[in-house]
Enzyme design. Sequence first.
Site, short mmCIF file in Angstrom:
data_model
loop_
_atom_site.label_atom_id
_atom_site.label_comp_id
_atom_site.label_asym_id
_atom_site.label_seq_id
_atom_site.Cartn_x
_atom_site.Cartn_y
_atom_site.Cartn_z
N GLU B 58 24.92 57.76 37.94
CA GLU B 58 24.82 58.75 37.42
C GLU B 58 25.32 59.24 35.94
O GLU B 58 25.05 59.96 35.23
CB GLU B 58 25.13 60.02 38.35
CG GLU B 58 24.45 60.21 39.59
CD GLU B 58 24.79 59.33 40.64
OE1 GLU B 58 25.64 58.61 40.46
OE2 GLU B 58 24.19 59.52 41.78
N PHE B 120 28.40 67.35 54.36
CA PHE B 120 28.59 65.84 53.73
C PHE B 120 28.06 66.01 52.30
O PHE B 120 27.03 66.64 52.03
CB PHE B 120 27.36 65.09 54.77
CG PHE B 120 27.28 63.82 54.11
CD1 PHE B 120 28.04 62.98 53.87
CD2 PHE B 120 25.83 63.39 53.78
CE1 PHE B 120 27.92 61.53 53.38
CE2 PHE B 120 25.69 62.19 53.11
CZ PHE B 120 26.62 61.22 52.98
N GLN B 121 28.38 65.38 51.25
CA GLN B 121 28.19 65.24 50.08
C GLN B 121 28.19 66.74 49.60
O GLN B 121 27.36 67.01 48.43
CB GLN B 121 26.90 64.53 49.57
CG GLN B 121 26.91 63.06 50.14
CD GLN B 121 26.00 62.38 49.68
OE1 GLN B 121 24.78 62.79 49.52
NE2 GLN B 121 25.97 61.01 49.30
N LYS B 170 19.46 72.49 48.85
CA LYS B 170 18.09 71.76 49.34
C LYS B 170 17.37 72.60 49.71
O LYS B 170 16.00 72.61 49.70
CB LYS B 170 18.83 70.83 50.20
CG LYS B 170 17.72 69.82 50.84
CD LYS B 170 17.95 68.45 51.68
CE LYS B 170 16.88 67.65 51.83
NZ LYS B 170 17.25 66.42 52.65
N MET B 485 41.52 49.33 19.65
CA MET B 485 42.35 50.41 19.03
C MET B 485 43.69 50.59 19.69
O MET B 485 44.55 51.17 18.96
CB MET B 485 41.37 51.72 19.07
CG MET B 485 41.69 52.91 18.25
SD MET B 485 41.93 52.60 16.50
CE MET B 485 40.20 53.06 15.87
#
Lengths: 164, 572
Positions: B58, B120-121, B170, B485
């Site tokens: 993502e 969940f999630q 949802k 760097m």
Amino acid sequence: MRHIISVLLENESGALSRVAGLFSARGYNIESLTVAPTDDPTLARMTIVTSGSEEIVEQITKQLNKLIDVIKLLDLTSYPHIEREMAMIKVSVDEPGDREEVKRLADIFRGRIIDVTRKTYVIEITGEGSKLDAFLEALEPFPVQEVVRSGVMGIARGDVALQI
Amino acid sequence: MSETSASSTAITGAEIFVRSLQAEGVDLVFGYPGGAVLHIYDALYQQSEVSHVLVRHEQGAVHAAEGYAKSSDRPGVALVTSGPGATNAITGIADAYMDSVPLVVFTGQVPTSMIGNDAFQEVDTVGITRPCVKHNFLVKDVKDLATTIKKAFYIATTGRPGPVVVDIPKDVTADSCEFEYPESIHMRSYNPKVRGHTGQIRRAVELILSAKQPMIYTGGGVVLGRGSEALTEFTRKLGYPITNTLMGLGAYPASDDQFLGMLGMHGTYEANMAMHHADVLIAIGARFDDRVTGNIEKFCPHAKIVHVDVDPASISKNVKVDVPIVGEVEPVLRELIRALEENGGQPDADALKAWWDQIREWRGQDCLKYDRDSELIKPQYVVQKFWELTGGDAFVTSDVGQHQMWAAQFYGFDKPNRWINSGGLGTMGVGLPFAMGVQFAHPDATVGCITGEASIQMCMQELSTCYQYQLPLKILNLNNRYLGMVRQWQEFFYQGRYAMSYMDALPDFVKLAEAYGHVGMRIDKPADVEGALKEALAQKDRLVFLDFITDQSENVYPMIPAGAGQNEMILV
């Protein structure tokens, strides 16, 4: 320097945490914050007491204005204004003579006794923070059980009004 | 309060989502499916107006959306699921916030009845993203969905742009209602100011014309605000020297004589010296970032400052300015040009000539010189050759570190929106997904990703996405086997104690590129650089991964060390 900033914002869930989050994320001081819906239920009004240099307070007002939920704000410190804070104080009064003495002190400070039991009073008092501090100091000899303070509310005097 | 059009019978939230994107003219969404967004994916599947790019992580989706937005005039759109989908997107959202990228990120959420139950999630996406978005929404009712999407695009793309997150449970995508997409939107709490104050513009012009040693300093705001043309006209009209920030490169043509190069920590000697000695500083769409100012106490000690910015909070935040102008840079620049004409005054020609003489002397320092006869590949040389071979006309993305500074110093950008990098957040790993987004926005353009062997590994998995969509990127991996760097700072400031800056056990990048279906090349001699680049550019339909084995000890110069003033540079 101490500033009192009044904010009109959308009365939506999350608006308060946006303001609180802004202060913590940017390291600004926050002495007190009070918020409630206004006569228009879609609007909430918040009073924030903060302190900082002129530059910091300028940034605070700009950053507040940048929040999408903030509609308008006013730094009350720039205008003649009134500020009030309320406290409710529960004090034990079961020693002989305490009931009379605490009642007298409450009267002197224009406090009101709003709950009475055989052992306790609850006193309601309103005023500027310094007056509330002074009252609490006067109550020091007595066993204070609880103090609830509201945080500061403010409004400008005269024609200046924070409205949309 | 919104005007509405085209009503119809009830459709699901998922269909409303898709129809709203169509109404916004969104042609491309970068995303990754998951449980909470299955209804949405099902609706996307059943239409063809909005295409979807499947990334491999993502973070890549959001960075690709950023690349798409930064290189075009359209906002980027990303779609991820709840929980880990949302948390993986955070780095991209924070990156977009710091660099003011117009982005709308849709996150799935558990059903409203389960919010707060540690489902969940489930994560509190609105809570987690709050400090790094311009605004965010949780849509609790399908009836609010279309209006919220309208608001999200409006907020993301107006004023100072930024990312907006829309969190959609949802059940909201399954519920139905009538679909009406608002044609316009008005929000009482959000009115991005557009026009500069006329009086301030007059004052600015007086100050600008009074300058003996003027300097124009512009930032990413000019690129974002499409002010490049107006800036060029304004600058040429005055004949004043100009510098761009890292985010502002390309806003003024790098090949023009009035351009002094980038300023700041790794800016040119002439740009930083001119800043330090300027008596009038004209700052446009820039935010006086600490990488630009160096020690703020020593910043532009002699200058009166005009500052144009669309965000009032950027004005006098780090540096107190004398003439603030709040407004979008393009119209303000046009008004400044008009006010200059109306004023009729001219810059002080003698003073300006003396100032340019001084600047030419500073230029003589040749601060970007490097050893061209080295037997090792110099990273600067690779960038310079790439610039030559692409005619300075490629889109270039970078990751973060030394290679980013060399890309900024050595690829002369003559046009805006061509240089895509992470300036504010400094996110390693952005280069490849940025380049994907750019290539989607410009399918026929040459897109180069200048990166290092450390950064590229942070979003490496997107090579698979590139293969799926046949993106012919040219990846220039400046491989010095160090976190360059970090190593440079350790050399300068930690007596050469190279703690954890050595990249041991590197993969064989050629084989890796091939494993992903691409072309890999390894180049370790300076003489082979040009040929390899030519060969890569000739492969118009293939992604070519060029692994340049570069000089490990090369440093980025000039450098203003932390705490120093702009005139206190370490030179090569």
